[in-house]
Design an enzyme around this catalytic site. Sequence first.
Site, PDB file in Angstrom:
ATOM      1  CB  SER A 174      -0.748  -8.190   7.172  1.00 31.89           C
ATOM      2  OG  SER A 174      -1.565  -8.552   6.078  1.00 31.89           O
ATOM      3  CE  LYS A 203       1.820  -1.465   2.669  1.00 31.06           C
ATOM      4  NZ  LYS A 203       0.740  -2.466   2.587  1.00 31.06           N
ATOM      5  CD  GLU A 230       6.962   3.865  -4.477  1.00 36.47           C
ATOM      6  OE1 GLU A 230       7.804   4.763  -4.268  1.00 36.47           O
ATOM      7  OE2 GLU A 230       7.048   2.713  -4.024  1.00 36.47           O
TER       8      GLU A 230
HETATM    9  C1  LIG Z   1       0.834  -3.700   1.872  1.00 33.95           C
HETATM   10  C2  LIG Z   1       0.187  -4.852   2.551  1.00 33.95           C
HETATM   11  C3  LIG Z   1       0.706  -6.172   2.475  1.00 33.95           C
HETATM   12  C4  LIG Z   1       1.900  -6.519   1.633  1.00 33.95           C
HETATM   13  O1  LIG Z   1       3.107  -5.933   1.996  1.00 33.95           O
HETATM   14  P1  LIG Z   1       4.287  -6.742   2.702  1.00 33.95           P
HETATM   15  O2  LIG Z   1       5.427  -5.807   2.623  1.00 33.95           O
HETATM   16  O3  LIG Z   1       4.515  -8.011   1.913  1.00 33.95           O
HETATM   17  O4  LIG Z   1       3.854  -7.048   4.072  1.00 33.95           O
HETATM   18  C5  LIG Z   1       0.084  -7.176   3.190  1.00 33.95           C
HETATM   19  N1  LIG Z   1      -1.024  -6.934   3.925  1.00 33.95           N
HETATM   20  C6  LIG Z   1      -1.560  -5.704   4.024  1.00 33.95           C
HETATM   21  C7  LIG Z   1      -2.777  -5.517   4.846  1.00 33.95           C
HETATM   22  C8  LIG Z   1      -0.982  -4.614   3.341  1.00 33.95           C
HETATM   23  O5  LIG Z   1      -1.530  -3.393   3.441  1.00 33.95           O
END
Ligand SMILES: *Cc1c(COP(=O)(O)O)cnc(C)c1O
Length: 407
Positions: A383, A94, A116
């Site tokens: 992610s 993010k 938010e």
């Molecule tokens: C917020 C988040 C997601 C989901 O958000 P996407 O916009 O679909 O990528 C996935 N993995 C992590 C670690 C997150 O913090």
Amino acid sequence: MNKQFEHTLPNSEGYFGEYGGSFIPPELQAVMNDINQAYQEIRQDPEFVAELTRLYQDYVGRPSPIFHAQHLSQTYGCDIYLKREDLNHTGAHKINHCLGEVLLAKKMGKTKVIAETGAGQHGVALATAAALLGLECDIHMGEVDIAKEHPNVVRMRILGANVIPATHGRKTLKEAVDSAFQAYMADPHTQLYAIGSVVGPHPFPMMVRDFQSIIGIEARQQFQDMKGQLPDHLVACVGGGSNAMGLFSAFLEDSNVAMHGCEPAGRSLDEVGEHAATLTKGEPGTMHGFHSYMLKDDKGEPEKVYSVASGLDYPAVGPQHAYLKDLGRVQYGVVSDKEAIDAFFELSRLEGIIPAIESAHAVAHAINLAKKGSKGTILINLSGRGDKDIDFVVENYGKQYGIASLI
Ligand SMILES: *Cc1c(COP(=O)(O)O)cnc(C)c1O
């Protein structure tokens, strides 16, 4: 132009095929037009590109490495690699788009970013970028979520953000959205609403994708350097869809690279409110300012959704994913809570990497592909890291996975 910002879609109205667009009140449309125009200029400005590149390298720690997960590969008879977004500063992908958004806000002369947050992940990443770049930051959050996600609330406040409680209704994400939106409309000129994924009205699905596309650009080159060829499969989890679009966007024209997005099947795919599998169980519709697949109730309102991963429980999905699904360019599947928690422990114990529960969905999906006999190499977008999830996992699943309480 910088490769990161080279894309043919969406069109000038923000459409990916029939999806996307901008469905908002006229007074807000004028504000979105300003943001779009500023972004179109800024993304070609060498100074902006150089500054973002510097922050990605020296602040976030990019490029994030690709790691060959050998034990996981041996266990499932396949060849699995991880793109380590979990190693970024703040622990997830993010930060890539939050830095882009706050830098854009600053270049537009705005003094505050506003958003938010549900579980607090977007709030923390935005508060971090705002602290670094010297902008004020207001994060709206439901009172119930404030109590539940205490560590993230403390982080945001340490970083200097104002955490503003939404005290009406169910006091969770939906009310936080209302509250943030109201505050934004009161003064859309000195503030920028920083959307947390590839969703919302044009230009956000495009802009957030472009800021995340660094993941795929790096991964494509790194994999080519490591293996002399591209991966056979890409796998990413899909909430709103930003980490997945970030990885996929660099490979869209590589027809021999198969792409897989996975959505949360939660506790049950057959029961309303027990999953958040928008592309699998939803249908086209319009909410939150854009047209895409959605989970809607009888009145067309957002349906209740659930996932063990709070970052994945969103009743819509980014419009480019809807487009890629209809084209058949990306295959979208589902992973249950149980499969995700199994994968959470599997990756922890086989590789010494504790994944975010969101990312554990992608690991589980790759394992399922391997079990079904998929051939070749699989690159998973990891992610985020799981530090935020450890207390929850131990409390709810510890016994099942052999972690007896020590106290
Ligand atoms: C917020 C988040 C997601 C989901 O958000 P996407 O916009 O679909 O990528 C996935 N993995 C992590 C670690 C997150 O913090």
